[in-house]
Scaffold this motif. Sequence first.
Motif, PDB file in Angstrom:
ATOM      1  N   LEU A   1       0.836  -1.018   0.051  1.00  0.00           N
ATOM      2  CA  LEU A   1       0.097   0.040   0.031  1.00  0.00           C
ATOM      3  C   LEU A   1       1.009   1.240  -0.148  1.00  0.00           C
ATOM      4  O   LEU A   1       0.654   2.218  -0.960  1.00  0.00           O
ATOM      5  N   ALA A   2       1.834   1.308   0.590  1.00  0.00           N
ATOM      6  CA  ALA A   2       2.783   2.352   0.882  1.00  0.00           C
ATOM      7  C   ALA A   2       3.575   2.745  -0.558  1.00  0.00           C
ATOM      8  O   ALA A   2       3.654   3.805  -0.853  1.00  0.00           O
ATOM      9  N   ALA A   3       3.978   1.651  -1.299  1.00  0.00           N
ATOM     10  CA  ALA A   3       4.439   1.652  -2.462  1.00  0.00           C
ATOM     11  C   ALA A   3       3.549   2.322  -3.557  1.00  0.00           C
ATOM     12  O   ALA A   3       4.035   3.244  -4.197  1.00  0.00           O
ATOM     13  N   MET A   4       2.255   1.946  -3.344  1.00  0.00           N
ATOM     14  CA  MET A   4       1.365   2.521  -4.391  1.00  0.00           C
ATOM     15  C   MET A   4       1.009   3.808  -4.238  1.00  0.00           C
ATOM     16  O   MET A   4       1.125   4.794  -5.007  1.00  0.00           O
ATOM     17  N   HIS A   5       0.971   4.311  -2.815  1.00  0.00           N
ATOM     18  CA  HIS A   5       0.610   5.575  -2.345  1.00  0.00           C
ATOM     19  C   HIS A   5       1.777   6.542  -2.945  1.00  0.00           C
ATOM     20  O   HIS A   5       1.433   7.618  -3.540  1.00  0.00           O
TER      21      HIS A   5
ATOM     22  N   GLY B   1      -0.282  -9.567  -6.980  1.00  0.00           N
ATOM     23  CA  GLY B   1      -0.954 -10.057  -5.725  1.00  0.00           C
ATOM     24  C   GLY B   1      -2.147  -9.625  -5.733  1.00  0.00           C
ATOM     25  O   GLY B   1      -3.007  -9.381  -4.508  1.00  0.00           O
ATOM     26  N   GLY B   2      -2.994  -8.996  -7.089  1.00  0.00           N
ATOM     27  CA  GLY B   2      -4.346  -8.288  -6.689  1.00  0.00           C
ATOM     28  C   GLY B   2      -4.447  -6.911  -6.333  1.00  0.00           C
ATOM     29  O   GLY B   2      -5.391  -6.323  -6.318  1.00  0.00           O
ATOM     30  N   TYR B   3      -3.088  -6.418  -5.898  1.00  0.00           N
ATOM     31  CA  TYR B   3      -3.142  -4.775  -5.658  1.00  0.00           C
ATOM     32  C   TYR B   3      -3.438  -4.060  -6.573  1.00  0.00           C
ATOM     33  O   TYR B   3      -4.072  -2.864  -6.501  1.00  0.00           O
ATOM     34  N   GLN B   4      -3.044  -4.420  -7.878  1.00  0.00           N
ATOM     35  CA  GLN B   4      -3.157  -3.671  -9.091  1.00  0.00           C
ATOM     36  C   GLN B   4      -3.423  -4.762 -10.246  1.00  0.00           C
ATOM     37  O   GLN B   4      -2.787  -6.011 -10.162  1.00  0.00           O
ATOM     38  N   PRO B   5      -3.992  -4.496 -11.164  1.00  0.00           N
ATOM     39  CA  PRO B   5      -4.130  -5.537 -12.302  1.00  0.00           C
ATOM     40  C   PRO B   5      -2.709  -5.298 -13.272  1.00  0.00           C
ATOM     41  O   PRO B   5      -2.517  -4.340 -13.738  1.00  0.00           O
ATOM     42  N   ILE B   6      -1.962  -6.526 -13.150  1.00  0.00           N
ATOM     43  CA  ILE B   6      -0.848  -6.381 -13.972  1.00  0.00           C
ATOM     44  C   ILE B   6      -0.424  -7.937 -14.324  1.00  0.00           C
ATOM     45  O   ILE B   6      -0.908  -8.746 -13.564  1.00  0.00           O
ATOM     46  N   GLY B   7       0.087  -7.984 -15.608  1.00  0.00           N
ATOM     47  CA  GLY B   7       0.559  -9.194 -16.138  1.00  0.00           C
ATOM     48  C   GLY B   7       1.678  -8.845 -16.843  1.00  0.00           C
ATOM     49  O   GLY B   7       2.189  -7.737 -16.933  1.00  0.00           O
TER      50      GLY B   7
ATOM     51  N   ALA C   1       3.217  -1.551  -7.506  1.00  0.00           N
ATOM     52  CA  ALA C   1       2.537  -2.614  -6.405  1.00  0.00           C
ATOM     53  C   ALA C   1       3.192  -4.050  -6.785  1.00  0.00           C
ATOM     54  O   ALA C   1       3.679  -4.753  -5.861  1.00  0.00           O
ATOM     55  N   ALA C   2       3.652  -4.287  -8.091  1.00  0.00           N
ATOM     56  CA  ALA C   2       4.289  -5.605  -8.306  1.00  0.00           C
ATOM     57  C   ALA C   2       5.582  -5.475  -7.918  1.00  0.00           C
ATOM     58  O   ALA C   2       6.007  -6.372  -7.238  1.00  0.00           O
TER      59      ALA C   2
END
Length: 454
Positions: free
Chosen positions: A56-60, A277-283, A317-318
Amino acid sequence: MTAPRSHVLHRQLRHALPIAASARGVTLTDTQGRSYIDASGGAAVSCLGHGHPDVLAAMHAQIDRVAYAHTSFFTTEVAEELADELVANAPAGTSHAYFVSGGSEAIEAALKMARQYFVETGQPQREHFIARRQSYHGNTLGALAVGGNEWRRRQFAPLLIPVTHVSPCYEYRDRQAGETPEQYGQRLVAELSDAIERLGPHTVIAFVAETVVGATAGALTPVPGYLRGVRDLCTRHGILLILDEVMCGMGRTGTLHACEQEDVVPDLLVVAKGLGGGYQPIGAVLAQAAIVDAFERGSGLFQHGHTYIGHPVACAAALAVQRVIRRDGLLDAVKRQGQRLHERLTQAFGDHPQVGDIRGRGLFRGIELVADRGKKQPFDPALKLHARIKANAMARGLMVYPMGGTIDGQRGDHVLLAPPFIVGDAELDAIVERLAAAIGASLAELASQAPQAR
Ligand code: PLP
């Protein structure tokens, strides 16, 4: 429960959903205050559980820095760092990561990369993909075409590119009496070889397979030597190997990539779900240098792209998820807790008359349900045992991922378990207890409604 007149087009139109209100660790809570242990990580997504403070901190921080920058104008530090991190830990020869927003997009990108590779290298006659029955590669049209999930494909079949499908590696059902696992694997390699010969080896672009099959058949692991044989066969014919580790990859089986345990390096390795991990949509597609070199020497581009590729917040997030996994030694936790989960499942279901097989690797486990264990006879699909188990598990505060059509898209029921890597001992015990109760209640419903069904 969802409002009676919801304007969201949900997956199911006749089924009310609880409303998720909060989520922490391995638990989600709904607006009624009911809690659910997330024993499936949603669909094998939430590898760190929910609400991890570092992620969460990295995303913020990334949102405050640069929330979005279109990739035809800019790169970002975070996308570069994530690619460095992934390439450093990827199979030998991997040089680049191509970032998209999920598993289906990643598969589409891999299919196009594979095709473009042969156009760039003067083999435009290569136009066929071979994949396996009882597999799932996503719901967009290209991914659905290579997938072998009959139920998902059926009504869209007229829209799908032709793909040749061969047998899955499904030891519980398909290994013959008197055949060793290795012999069975070689028989499957011979079947693939025949399919290649029929199409013409110089017309095949790639073979596509999930290293460990996920949703469609419930944690089917490859027998020893099978994927090695596939790799050698593809190499012999200059055919690319695309391994789909959207579900089984990024640590889920106890190694960062499931193919490490097979000693196989694919040409294109496709990851998603646990990547962010579901925190953001990424592939992502992790590509071997030979493929990107061909693009570089040839047209100088990969002819693809979407608006949100390389999204900075998704990359942040990833990157955070992957750093936490490494810092906290979570691959070891997956091995240790995976073994514990296997033992608990074996204690609970090893002698259960309606459980035919317990399988999987790491924290990626499946059980297959059968009406008759001796004959491996499945339940009547009309009974929808898998859906009953899901509902009965939710009623007991447990999220698991059951599916029907395990055997052929029609028959068979299994339950897939994929808890977060941070799952504790007591939580594993609770998962197995609640699952046993949910299965017991579902079988009791069948017995009371249709005793002749077995
Ligand atoms: N490949 C595999 C093996 C999957 O399990 C899935 C999704 O379940 C996909 C591809 C598609 O991923 P997404 O749902 O993110 O598009």
